[in-house]
Scaffold this active site. Structure first.
Site, PDB file in Angstrom:
ATOM      1  N   ASP A 208     -10.961  -8.547   7.456  1.00 11.81           N
ATOM      2  CA  ASP A 208     -12.230  -8.645   6.737  1.00 11.81           C
ATOM      3  C   ASP A 208     -12.750 -10.079   6.749  1.00 11.81           C
ATOM      4  O   ASP A 208     -13.970 -10.310   6.815  1.00 11.81           O
ATOM      5  CB  ASP A 208     -12.053  -8.174   5.293  1.00 11.81           C
TER       6      ASP A 208
ATOM      7  N   TYR B  90       0.817  -1.213   0.000  1.00 12.83           N
ATOM      8  CA  TYR B  90       0.000   0.000   0.000  1.00 12.83           C
ATOM      9  C   TYR B  90       0.856   1.271   0.000  1.00 12.83           C
ATOM     10  O   TYR B  90       0.329   2.361   0.175  1.00 12.83           O
ATOM     11  CB  TYR B  90      -0.910   0.019   1.233  1.00 12.83           C
TER      12      TYR B  90
ATOM     13  N   ASP C  67      -1.833 -17.659   5.271  1.00 12.34           N
ATOM     14  CA  ASP C  67      -2.822 -18.501   4.607  1.00 12.34           C
ATOM     15  C   ASP C  67      -3.324 -19.596   5.553  1.00 12.34           C
ATOM     16  O   ASP C  67      -4.512 -19.935   5.552  1.00 12.34           O
ATOM     17  CB  ASP C  67      -2.267 -19.097   3.315  1.00 12.34           C
TER      18      ASP C  67
ATOM     19  N   LYS D 243       4.053 -14.231   5.703  1.00  7.79           N
ATOM     20  CA  LYS D 243       4.299 -15.186   4.616  1.00  7.79           C
ATOM     21  C   LYS D 243       5.789 -15.188   4.301  1.00  7.79           C
ATOM     22  O   LYS D 243       6.221 -15.124   3.146  1.00  7.79           O
ATOM     23  CB  LYS D 243       3.464 -14.792   3.393  1.00  7.79           C
TER      24      LYS D 243
ATOM     25  N   ASP E 171      -5.365  -6.163   6.452  1.00 13.20           N
ATOM     26  CA  ASP E 171      -6.586  -5.711   5.787  1.00 13.20           C
ATOM     27  C   ASP E 171      -7.458  -6.905   5.420  1.00 13.20           C
ATOM     28  O   ASP E 171      -8.652  -6.967   5.743  1.00 13.20           O
ATOM     29  CB  ASP E 171      -6.196  -4.911   4.537  1.00 13.20           C
TER      30      ASP E 171
END
Length: 326
Positions: free
Chosen positions: A227, A120, A199, A167, A223
């Site tokens: 969610d 971002y 994951d 990750k 983010d």
């Protein structure tokens, strides 16, 4: 001492839920000075810019900012506002409340998301008709700052420690730096940590969210995973958030502008009011913040409820019920 608060309703239901949260704050015996400002799609249509300089300057100079929602211009509004308050961490609780139909009623998580870097950071390029690139930025300093906050957060909240979701097995340099920096600070501070691949976390949190309480994440992972957790507790309409900087903060519901119901007076104000509770706690009004949380939880459990939660109450009905409980 008067707390100076910038209020930015924004677009859609932000125009309804933000005044509701302000009404709750005004019902308390705290001296606030509210400064209303504007931003969002409608402002861009009128002026050509989604975030006017005067709105940015207000957020950068007041003690805290309460933000509602933005539509298509969300990235042009919220990212600069986070910059205005110097935010380095996005705090996103995901909690299932009594009275709300939740997929996993035992969910009670807090995501601490790095708020300045990663994918971002805005370094994208279109190099040809066939090729675009995105540069991922991760620094030790930003990761360490997040880790310091996380250590303070778990100590203040009475948690045993926190998980670090990453990750690093694939993104060895960037997530590897993030992981190593966070773990080093936690070890120095004597805070327990556990690692989890992001994951794998996505699977485990759906099967048994009680495995986790505080989760420290890079920007994009925080983010997406928060969610995902929203789906376990009844949807994005139930999630508040805080963007914390060294001297000021920005508080906003996670949900968007909901144009399909905007103007109907039926938007659920719970996430915005809980964001206002986080604002209170940030400013040192801990008892009032907890009182607001308890009032919202009581209304969610007993009603009245807005249509998204199976009721027929208006935004004003729910707000009045929260204030009555206070």
């Amino acid at each position: 001492m008067t707390d100076e608060i910038t209020v930015i309703p924004g677009d859609g239901i932000g125009q309804e839920v933000t005044p509701a949260a302000v009404d709750v704050l005004e019902s308390l015996e705290i001296e606030f000075a509210f400064h209303e400002a504007d931003a969002g799609d409608h402002v861009k249509e009128e002026t050509g810019e989604a975030l006017p300089a005067e709105t940015y300057d207000l957020a950068a100079s007041t003690d805290a900012t309460l933000f509602g929602a933005a539509g298509e211009t969300a990235a042009d509004v919220i990212l600069p506002l986070r910059e205005a308050v110097g935010s380095f961490v996005n705090v996103r609780p995901a909690k299932a409340y009594p009275g709300v139909d939740a997929l996993r009623p035992d969910t009670d998580l807090v995501f601490l998301r790095e708020n300045t870097e990663g994918v971002y950071s805005g370094h994208e390029n279109r190099l040809s008709d066939d090729l675009s690139t995105l540069t991922r930025v991760v620094t030790s300093s930003a990761s360490e700052q997040l880790a310091e906050f996380a250590c303070e957060f778990v100590a203040d909240g009475g948690y045993d420690g926190f998980h670090v979701a990453h990750k690093a097995n694939v993104m060895r340099e960037t997530d590897g730096r993030f992981r190593d920096s966070v773990l080093a600070v936690a070890e120095e501070r004597g805070v327990e940590t556990e690692e989890v691949l992001m994951d794998a976390f996505a699977t485990h949190v759906c099967l048994d969210p009680t495995q986790f309480d505080v989760v420290v994440c890079p920007n994009l992972a925080g983010d997406v995973l928060s969610d995902l957790a929203a789906g376990l507790v009844g949807g994005l309409g139930m999630l508040p958030s805080a963007n914390i900087g060294p001297e000021r903060g920005l508080f906003e519901p996670v949900h968007g502008s909901a144009p399909d119901i905007a103007g109907e007076g039926i938007a659920n104000p719970a996430a915005t009011i809980i964001s206002a509770a986080m604002l209170l706690e940030y400013l040192g009004h801990d008892d009032d913040g907890q009182a607001v949380r308890s009032a919202v939880e009581g209304v969610l459990e007993d009603g009245p409820r807005t249509p998204d939660l199976g009721g027929d109450a208006s935004t004003d009905d729910v707000t009045d019920a929260v204030i009555d409980r206070l």
